[in-house]
Write an enzyme that holds these catalytic residues in place. Sequence first.
Site, PDB file in Angstrom:
ATOM      1  N   LYS A 166      67.338  63.241 -30.554  1.00  0.00           N
ATOM      2  CA  LYS A 166      67.729  63.012 -29.099  1.00  0.00           C
ATOM      3  C   LYS A 166      69.236  63.340 -29.038  1.00  0.00           C
ATOM      4  CE  LYS A 166      63.993  60.737 -27.970  1.00  0.00           C
ATOM      5  NZ  LYS A 166      63.058  61.173 -26.935  1.00  0.00           N
ATOM      6  N   ASP A 194      65.971  66.887 -27.561  1.00  0.00           N
ATOM      7  CA  ASP A 194      65.319  66.278 -26.482  1.00  0.00           C
ATOM      8  C   ASP A 194      66.576  65.621 -25.606  1.00  0.00           C
ATOM      9  OD1 ASP A 194      63.692  65.214 -24.366  1.00  0.00           O
ATOM     10  OD2 ASP A 194      62.723  64.034 -25.894  1.00  0.00           O
ATOM     11  N   GLU A 220      64.106  70.209 -24.887  1.00  0.00           N
ATOM     12  CA  GLU A 220      63.194  69.385 -24.264  1.00  0.00           C
ATOM     13  C   GLU A 220      63.877  68.638 -23.060  1.00  0.00           C
ATOM     14  OE1 GLU A 220      59.910  65.934 -25.082  1.00  0.00           O
ATOM     15  OE2 GLU A 220      60.648  67.476 -26.681  1.00  0.00           O
ATOM     16  N   GLU A 246      56.245  65.788 -20.034  1.00  0.00           N
ATOM     17  CA  GLU A 246      55.947  64.577 -20.286  1.00  0.00           C
ATOM     18  C   GLU A 246      55.837  63.524 -19.497  1.00  0.00           C
ATOM     19  OE1 GLU A 246      59.190  61.668 -22.154  1.00  0.00           O
ATOM     20  OE2 GLU A 246      59.021  63.644 -23.197  1.00  0.00           O
ATOM     21  N   ASP A 269      51.344  64.629 -21.807  1.00  0.00           N
ATOM     22  CA  ASP A 269      51.042  63.134 -22.527  1.00  0.00           C
ATOM     23  C   ASP A 269      49.618  62.893 -21.998  1.00  0.00           C
ATOM     24  OD1 ASP A 269      50.690  60.606 -23.189  1.00  0.00           O
ATOM     25  OD2 ASP A 269      52.942  60.550 -23.599  1.00  0.00           O
ATOM     26  N   HIS A 296      52.914  65.677 -25.690  1.00  0.00           N
ATOM     27  CA  HIS A 296      53.866  64.401 -26.030  1.00  0.00           C
ATOM     28  C   HIS A 296      53.299  63.213 -26.356  1.00  0.00           C
ATOM     29  CE1 HIS A 296      55.937  60.923 -24.480  1.00  0.00           C
ATOM     30  NE2 HIS A 296      57.248  61.466 -25.087  1.00  0.00           N
ATOM     31  N   GLU A 330      53.658  65.650 -32.004  1.00  0.00           N
ATOM     32  CA  GLU A 330      54.586  64.854 -31.962  1.00  0.00           C
ATOM     33  C   GLU A 330      54.501  63.455 -33.036  1.00  0.00           C
ATOM     34  OE1 GLU A 330      58.314  62.965 -29.438  1.00  0.00           O
ATOM     35  OE2 GLU A 330      56.551  63.559 -28.568  1.00  0.00           O
TER      36      GLU A 330
END
Length: 377
Positions: A166, A194, A220, A246, A269, A296, A330
């Site tokens: 992250k 991300d 991302e 996502e 997702d 995702h 993921e």
Amino acid sequence: MKVRAVEFIALSVPLGTGKAYGMSKSLAAGRQSTLVRLTLEDGTAGYGEAWGMPAVNKAYLPFLSGYLEGCDVFDIEHAFGRILARHYHFGLQNGMMHAISGIDVAAKDAQGKLLGLSVARLLGGQRLRHVPIYASGGYMTQTPAADYRPQIERMAEAGHKAVKIKIGLSPASDEERMGIAREVLGDDVEILADINTNYTYDIALEAMERLKPFRPGWIEEPLCPQDLDGYGRLRARASLPIAAGEALYTVHDFKRLVECGGADILQPDLSLCGGFWQGRKIAELAHASHLRLSPHVWGGAVGLAAALHYIASLPVFPHADNIPKPVLLEYDLGDNPLRTELLKSPIIVEGGCIAVPEGPGLGIEIDEEAVARYAVD
């Protein structure tokens, strides 16, 4: 075989004091999900998972059940299409689509059980028995300075060959976090990053320039999903791959992202985009647009199983025998009993891959004791 009933079971797990973790925009103090149980006339039960707040999902259930109860399970996608067409004023980016997503996954699970086939085979044929993963971690926490490096060190100790971290607090912070990750993990690990939509175009461009020396596999969600113009401009100038999707609903949202030239990797997702029903269409869009796809997953065990079957069914065109970058699943490393305890045979990582659950449907068996333990009104 007709649908007799659809049930939504709200699940929630508080993480405890000081254990919140998450992204650039916020931290999560718990994990929650909606388990969907779809029961057929003969008693066959299929399971799915719906994204979002369980209370909101449950509010849609009486409305959706009026369309679905008594519907042949093999015709259920036509029922979904009728719902969206008749109630177009509701829009698509909402809890109704979360609920439909979970119901569709449950319906495919039930179909597979009736036919004795895996969901992957129902979707187009099972190409893979094992799916490679990337480990999703490196989270923001309440004490990031103390917690970040140990997270990366645990990734290194586990031997993960692809990870996601992250970022998104600021370009300077991104450079620091990516530098630590590359230092600890070494040159051979693919590192994905991300931002979770926390930047505007100019900030995202600066961050990507700072990160380029560390060779991230993709950046991302650098921008909010509504900024299609920004995605198109950013991808035209950036030298790093962009992943997004996502927070997009149905193939229509993804079509707009593709048409603006905004992404290299599409990330549906299944628990919110429309389940396998729309996920299959999104995969076909990626195929026709010569784009990569990586779903995702940040939910529970049922959503993880669904993503495994989804990836296992995808073609590899334009590749053949040699696949430079396989589709990765993921796998969230955060503390999440809804992922680790909900199945009688938990889904585990071995050798950088997860075996696609064997057996009809999703190939999973729900642990009803765990469901009862985490169910909330």
